[in-house]
Design an enzyme around this catalytic site. Structure first.
Site, PDB file in Angstrom:
ATOM      1  N   TYR A 154      68.925  76.187  39.572  1.00  0.00           N
ATOM      2  CA  TYR A 154      68.172  75.045  40.108  1.00  0.00           C
ATOM      3  C   TYR A 154      67.347  75.484  41.324  1.00  0.00           C
ATOM      4  O   TYR A 154      66.163  75.145  41.438  1.00  0.00           O
ATOM      5  CB  TYR A 154      69.166  73.942  40.480  1.00  0.00           C
ATOM      6  CG  TYR A 154      68.558  72.647  40.969  1.00  0.00           C
ATOM      7  CD1 TYR A 154      67.909  71.780  40.085  1.00  0.00           C
ATOM      8  CD2 TYR A 154      68.653  72.257  42.308  1.00  0.00           C
ATOM      9  CE1 TYR A 154      67.376  70.578  40.531  1.00  0.00           C
ATOM     10  CE2 TYR A 154      68.131  71.062  42.760  1.00  0.00           C
ATOM     11  CZ  TYR A 154      67.487  70.222  41.868  1.00  0.00           C
ATOM     12  OH  TYR A 154      66.958  69.028  42.311  1.00  0.00           O
ATOM     13  N   LYS A 158      63.310  75.383  41.624  1.00  0.00           N
ATOM     14  CA  LYS A 158      62.672  74.540  42.644  1.00  0.00           C
ATOM     15  C   LYS A 158      61.875  75.382  43.646  1.00  0.00           C
ATOM     16  O   LYS A 158      60.853  74.939  44.160  1.00  0.00           O
ATOM     17  CB  LYS A 158      63.729  73.686  43.355  1.00  0.00           C
ATOM     18  CG  LYS A 158      64.359  72.626  42.441  1.00  0.00           C
ATOM     19  CD  LYS A 158      63.319  71.651  41.924  1.00  0.00           C
ATOM     20  CE  LYS A 158      63.924  70.497  41.154  1.00  0.00           C
ATOM     21  NZ  LYS A 158      62.921  69.542  40.667  1.00  0.00           N
TER      22      LYS A 158
END
Ligand code: NAD
Length: 247
Positions: A154, A158
């Protein structure tokens, strides 16, 4: 061609995406509410937009599937004649420590959170360039800026989104299209409900100077500003909405 500006908000059936869709509809944009599976929830978002006096439509597609994205964005252009604003909000988090992260989970996270934004931006670019003030807002995360144990995939996705934002901001600047990134801290949504145990939540609250978890509307307010004409001199920026968690 619609006289209103047209905005596409990906993953708008719930959470932050829903709040963004409502805010943009309230500001007079025609909002395309993208969803993948939950049509009933997406329809609730659209109803909430209409309650604010806004207008919009539902559009089902998976942001990770380049062909579906291309087709969907062409459909927007055919039906409404324009696309002025793209908000890349759709995202997933498959959490786990590195040693336990399967390569499929890594790949899916990157596919949705990073490649999804790439597919949408690529398909939308030709329409954004024609818009009077085209806008792209990518919803990244504080985790992309400072990392988080158990969120390697993640965080990578991001953080990638922040780099993509800056590169695209430079590419599209000559045509007055702005591209910015919003990095929310911890926001009260189904995503945090699913991933944040109670003890972790209490520990986290102590680290947030403003002393509360954020609301989807806190993020939507930043997006509302960035897509407006008032933000025409802001591009390539990372706008933090995190209660002071990271300064
Ligand atoms: P959420 O899980 O409630 O919403 C995510 C939305 O994305 C859902 O509607 C889901 O259906 C949609 N989605 C997932 N995969 C998709 C795909 N392949 N194609 C299209 N849509 C897809 O989560 P949220 O908290 O509202 O998160 C919204 C965005 O904000 C995400 O990008 C998330 O990473 C980011 N974010 C959230 C927080 C937080 O604390 N909640 C913090 C930082 C960043």
């Amino acid at each position: 061609m619609l006289s209103k500006r047209v905005a596409l908000v990906t993953g708008a059936s719930r959470g932050i995406g829903r709040a963004i869709a409502i805010a943009l509809a309230e500001d007079g944009l025609f909002v395309i509410v993208n969803f993948t599976a939950n049509e009933a929830a997406a329809a609730e978002t659209l109803e909430a937009c209409k309650d604010k006096g806004g207008e919009g439509a539902l559009l089902r597609f998976d942001v990770a599937d380049a062909e579906q994205v291309e087709k969907a964005i062409k459909q927007i252009a055919t039906e409404h004649g324009r696309l002025d604003v793209l908000v890349n909000n759709a995202g997933i988090a498959i959490n786990g420590l590195l040693m336990r992260t399967k390569k499929e989970d890594w790949a899916r996270t990157l596919d949705v959170d990073l490649s999804g934004a790439f597919h949408c931006a690529k398909a939308a670019a030709r329409y954004l360039l024609k818009a009077e003030h085209g806008r792209v807002v990518n919803i990244s995360s504080v985790v992309g800026e400072q990392g988080n144990a158990g969120q390697v995939s993640y965080a990578a996705a991001k953080a990638g989104l922040i780099g993509m934002t800056k590169a695209l901001a430079r590419e599209l600047a000559s045509r007055a299209v702005t591209v910015n990134c919003v990095t929310p801290g911890f926001i009260e949504t189904d995503m945090t409900d699913e991933h944040l145990p109670k003890e972790a939540r209490e520990g986290l609250l102590k680290q947030i100077p403003l002393g509360r978890i954020g609301r989807p509307e806190d993020v939507a307010e930043a997006v509302r500003f960035l897509v407006s004409s008032r933000a025409s001199y802001i591009t390539g920026q990372v706008v933090r909405v995190n209660g002071g968690l990271l300064m």
